[in-house]
Design a protein around this motif. Structure first.
Motif, short mmCIF file in Angstrom:
data_model
loop_
_atom_site.label_atom_id
_atom_site.label_comp_id
_atom_site.label_asym_id
_atom_site.label_seq_id
_atom_site.Cartn_x
_atom_site.Cartn_y
_atom_site.Cartn_z
N VAL A 145 -69.58 7.77 -53.71
CA VAL A 145 -69.89 9.03 -54.54
C VAL A 145 -69.07 10.04 -53.89
N THR A 146 -68.48 11.30 -54.69
CA THR A 146 -67.58 12.11 -54.11
C THR A 146 -68.15 13.45 -54.31
N ASN A 147 -68.64 14.18 -53.38
CA ASN A 147 -69.24 15.47 -53.59
C ASN A 147 -68.27 16.42 -53.97
N THR A 148 -68.72 17.50 -54.24
CA THR A 148 -67.89 18.79 -54.84
C THR A 148 -66.81 19.13 -53.70
N GLY A 149 -67.01 18.89 -52.47
CA GLY A 149 -66.03 19.16 -51.40
C GLY A 149 -64.86 18.35 -51.31
N GLY A 150 -64.99 17.20 -52.20
CA GLY A 150 -64.00 16.17 -52.09
C GLY A 150 -63.87 15.14 -51.17
N ILE A 151 -65.17 14.98 -50.48
CA ILE A 151 -65.41 13.80 -49.32
C ILE A 151 -66.29 12.84 -50.02
N SER A 152 -65.86 11.56 -49.98
CA SER A 152 -66.49 10.64 -50.60
C SER A 152 -67.29 9.79 -49.59
N THR A 153 -68.54 9.42 -49.75
CA THR A 153 -69.10 8.79 -48.54
C THR A 153 -69.80 7.21 -49.20
N VAL A 154 -70.49 6.23 -48.52
CA VAL A 154 -70.83 5.03 -48.98
C VAL A 154 -72.22 5.07 -48.00
N ALA A 155 -73.08 4.65 -49.05
CA ALA A 155 -74.46 4.32 -48.24
C ALA A 155 -74.47 3.22 -47.32
N LYS A 156 -75.20 3.29 -46.22
CA LYS A 156 -75.41 2.49 -44.90
C LYS A 156 -75.07 1.06 -45.42
N GLY A 157 -76.06 0.57 -46.47
CA GLY A 157 -76.13 -0.95 -46.70
C GLY A 157 -74.97 -1.34 -47.65
N GLU A 158 -73.98 -0.50 -48.00
CA GLU A 158 -73.10 -0.97 -49.05
C GLU A 158 -71.68 -0.79 -48.49
N ARG A 159 -71.43 -0.48 -47.28
CA ARG A 159 -70.02 -0.26 -46.70
C ARG A 159 -69.51 -1.50 -46.44
N ALA A 160 -67.89 -1.45 -46.45
CA ALA A 160 -67.18 -2.64 -46.20
C ALA A 160 -66.37 -2.49 -45.07
N THR A 207 -62.61 -0.26 -51.82
CA THR A 207 -63.25 0.56 -50.87
C THR A 207 -62.70 2.05 -50.45
N LEU A 208 -63.20 2.82 -49.84
CA LEU A 208 -62.57 4.17 -49.79
C LEU A 208 -61.38 4.10 -48.98
N ASN A 209 -60.29 3.78 -49.61
CA ASN A 209 -58.91 3.49 -48.92
C ASN A 209 -58.11 4.91 -49.22
N PRO A 210 -57.38 5.03 -48.07
CA PRO A 210 -56.18 6.15 -48.29
C PRO A 210 -55.26 6.39 -49.35
N GLN A 211 -55.30 7.27 -50.22
CA GLN A 211 -54.63 7.27 -51.32
C GLN A 211 -53.57 8.39 -51.49
N ALA A 212 -53.59 9.07 -50.42
CA ALA A 212 -52.71 10.35 -50.37
C ALA A 212 -52.33 10.72 -48.84
N ILE A 254 -66.16 0.95 -43.27
CA ILE A 254 -65.65 2.39 -43.92
C ILE A 254 -66.79 3.09 -44.71
N ALA A 255 -67.13 4.40 -44.06
CA ALA A 255 -68.28 5.41 -44.43
C ALA A 255 -67.88 6.22 -45.14
N ALA A 256 -66.75 7.17 -44.90
CA ALA A 256 -66.26 8.38 -45.59
C ALA A 256 -64.79 8.25 -45.55
N ARG A 257 -64.60 9.18 -46.79
CA ARG A 257 -62.98 9.34 -46.68
C ARG A 257 -62.80 10.97 -47.46
N SER A 258 -61.68 11.30 -46.78
CA SER A 258 -60.98 12.77 -47.62
C SER A 258 -59.86 12.27 -47.91
#
Length: 205
Positions: free
Chosen positions: A47-62, A163-168, A181-185
């Motif tokens: 899920v990506t919050n309004t600040g643009g940081i995406s996170t993954v719940a602990k049990g669902e991370r790759a 996954t939350l891969n770098p795209q920029a 992988i737990a978080a991405r901006s």
């Protein structure tokens, strides 16, 4: 005027433009963030919050793929060897304006958190030789190593699809203590946003 008859500088410019266009198909250079509410579509669980940081719940991370190679200073580094610590992976290039804007914040937070269970690793990309990248690190007092990835191979193949891969460029991906992988901006970060990606993972048991 044909390309073969063009001045040498013009030919070089055309070739460079072609190379950059091809690179843009796989990784957006100095891209911004969409500020969307959800990420990726398909079977993604982040899920990506309004600040643009995406996170993954602990049990669902790759886990990441292989992120290993030569650093800008000529040493060998394997991110897998950092398991047990929170790892901050920052994708950057010396030519990237937003990367320069965020560099002082990364240098400060890395220095502040030294010895507290956090490791920073840069992924330097699109720099055709090391000298501008080394100058960048010196200019901003970057205290941590960067893997040298001029063609973006580590970035493209080190993060599994979905996954939350770098795209920029810049992008920042934070791994939890298990190397997952737990978080991405996908934007340049200031100190507050960078800390907001790290601190919850430090608190995890």
């Amino acid at each position: 005027m044909s390309l073969s008859r063009a001045p040498r500088r013009t030919r070089r410019t055309l070739v460079a433009v072609g190379m950059l266009s091809a690179a843009a198909l796989t990784l957006s250079a100095c891209g911004g963030d969409s500020n969307g509410k959800s990420g990726g579509g398909g079977n993604t669980n982040f899920v990506t919050n309004t600040g643009g940081i995406s996170t993954v719940a602990k049990g669902e991370r790759a886990a990441t793929g292989k992120l290993a190679g030569e650093t800008l200073d000529g040493k060998q580094l394997d991110v897998a060897g950092l398991k047990g610590k929170v790892v901050v992976l920052n994708v950057w290039g010396s030519w990237c304006g937003p990367c320069r804007a965020e560099a002082p914040h990364f240098a400060k937070v890395a220095a502040d958190l030294e010895g507290q269970g956090v490791e920073f690793v840069g992924l330097n990309t699109r720099d055709p030789n090391k000298q501008p990248a080394l100058a960048f690190e010196e200019d901003y007092g970057v205290p941590y190593p960067s893997l040298y990835d001029p063609q973006g191979k580590l970035i493209l193949f080190g993060f599994p699809k979905g996954t939350l891969n770098p795209q920029a460029i810049p992008s920042t991906v934070v791994l939890d203590k298990e190397g997952r992988i737990a978080a991405r901006s996908l934007m340049a970060l200031d100190e507050k946003k960078l800390r907001s990606m790290i601190e919850p993972l430090l608190k995890e048991k």
